[in-house]
Motif scaffolding. Structure first.
Motif, short mmCIF file in Angstrom:
data_model
loop_
_atom_site.label_atom_id
_atom_site.label_comp_id
_atom_site.label_asym_id
_atom_site.label_seq_id
_atom_site.Cartn_x
_atom_site.Cartn_y
_atom_site.Cartn_z
N ALA A 70 -6.70 0.42 4.40
CA ALA A 70 -6.75 -1.01 4.70
C ALA A 70 -7.61 -1.66 3.62
O ALA A 70 -8.38 -0.98 2.94
N HIS A 71 -7.44 -2.95 3.45
CA HIS A 71 -8.24 -3.67 2.45
C HIS A 71 -8.90 -4.88 3.10
O HIS A 71 -8.35 -5.47 4.02
N ARG A 72 -10.06 -5.23 2.56
CA ARG A 72 -10.76 -6.40 3.07
C ARG A 72 -10.52 -7.56 2.11
O ARG A 72 -10.65 -7.42 0.90
N ALA A 81 -3.54 -4.08 6.35
CA ALA A 81 -3.20 -2.69 6.09
C ALA A 81 -2.74 -2.60 4.64
O ALA A 81 -2.14 -3.54 4.12
N CYS A 82 -3.01 -1.50 4.01
CA CYS A 82 -2.52 -1.33 2.64
C CYS A 82 -1.00 -1.41 2.67
O CYS A 82 -0.35 -0.80 3.51
N ALA A 83 -0.44 -2.17 1.72
CA ALA A 83 1.01 -2.39 1.71
C ALA A 83 1.75 -1.17 1.17
O ALA A 83 2.96 -1.07 1.30
N HIS A 86 1.33 4.97 -0.46
CA HIS A 86 0.92 5.96 -1.46
C HIS A 86 -0.17 5.43 -2.38
O HIS A 86 -0.58 6.11 -3.29
N CYS A 87 -0.58 4.20 -2.15
CA CYS A 87 -1.49 3.63 -3.15
C CYS A 87 -2.89 4.20 -3.02
O CYS A 87 -3.34 4.91 -3.89
N HIS A 88 -3.55 3.93 -1.92
CA HIS A 88 -4.94 4.38 -1.74
C HIS A 88 -5.73 4.13 -3.02
O HIS A 88 -6.42 4.98 -3.53
N ARG A 89 -5.57 2.94 -3.52
CA ARG A 89 -6.04 2.64 -4.87
C ARG A 89 -7.54 2.58 -4.98
O ARG A 89 -8.23 2.08 -4.12
N SER A 90 -8.02 3.01 -6.10
CA SER A 90 -9.42 2.80 -6.38
C SER A 90 -9.56 1.81 -7.53
O SER A 90 -10.62 1.30 -7.81
N ASP A 105 0.45 -10.89 -0.08
CA ASP A 105 1.19 -9.90 -0.86
C ASP A 105 0.21 -9.07 -1.67
O ASP A 105 -0.55 -9.61 -2.45
N GLU A 106 0.28 -7.79 -1.47
CA GLU A 106 -0.59 -6.91 -2.25
C GLU A 106 0.18 -6.40 -3.47
O GLU A 106 1.34 -6.01 -3.35
N PHE A 107 -0.46 -6.43 -4.60
CA PHE A 107 0.19 -5.86 -5.78
C PHE A 107 -0.86 -5.32 -6.74
O PHE A 107 -2.05 -5.52 -6.56
ZN LIG Z 1 -3.37 -0.93 -1.09
#
Ligand SMILES: [Zn+2]
Ligand SMILES: [Zn+2]
Length: 144
Positions: A70-72, A81-83, A86-90, A105-107
């Motif tokens: 999830a992202h704030r 929630a993370c869109a 598979h991202c789990h981006r750092s 929109d997450e990108f």
């Molecule tokens: Zn994400």
């Protein structure tokens, strides 16, 4: 099977199988929401599932954010929630936030990330995370 990032209702979201019950509930509430939710919105939705205390929600959110599930959104003080399962981006995470309908929109953008990386390298700045929030109106709201 094709799967769209807008479809949060199916079984294609097995983000992690080691979530606690509360983390699972909170992530589920976020994933089924059309827009970002504050901790209190989440608590409201989950009262029927046995969540009573804001602290329970905050604890679950902390873990989900830490893991990239999830992202704030700082500017809204709300969570999504993370869109991308598979991202789990750092690295860089960017959000386009529509002020008309509230859609987020997450990108990610490799070029921006690279630019910031160059800048950080020159300044000896150690980047831990980068979150961009773009405010405006989505295509549907502009067209309406
Ligand atoms: Zn994400
Ligand atoms: Zn919109």
């Amino acid at each position: 099977m094709a799967h769209s990032h807008d479809d949060h209702s199916g079984h294609n979201h097995v983000w992690a199988d080691d979530l606690t019950k509360n983390q699972g509930l909170v992530l589920g509430a976020l994933a089924h929401s059309d827009g970002p939710l504050s901790a209190y919105d989440i608590l409201d939705k989950l009262r029927g599932d046995g969540l009573r205390a804001p602290l329970q929600v905050y604890r679950a959110l902390d873990k989900l954010v830490e893991r990239g599930l999830a992202h704030r959104l700082e500017s809204l003080n709300a969570f999504v929630a993370c869109a991308d399962e598979h991202c789990h981006r750092s690295g860089l995470i960017a959000f386009a936030i529509c002020e008309g309908c509230g859609k987020v929109d997450e990108f990610a953008d490799a070029v921006i990330e690279e630019r910031l990386g160059d800048w950080a390298g020159q300044k000896d700045f150690k980047v831990e995370r980068t979150t961009m929030e773009i405010r405006g109106r989505c295509g549907a709201c502009v067209a309406a």
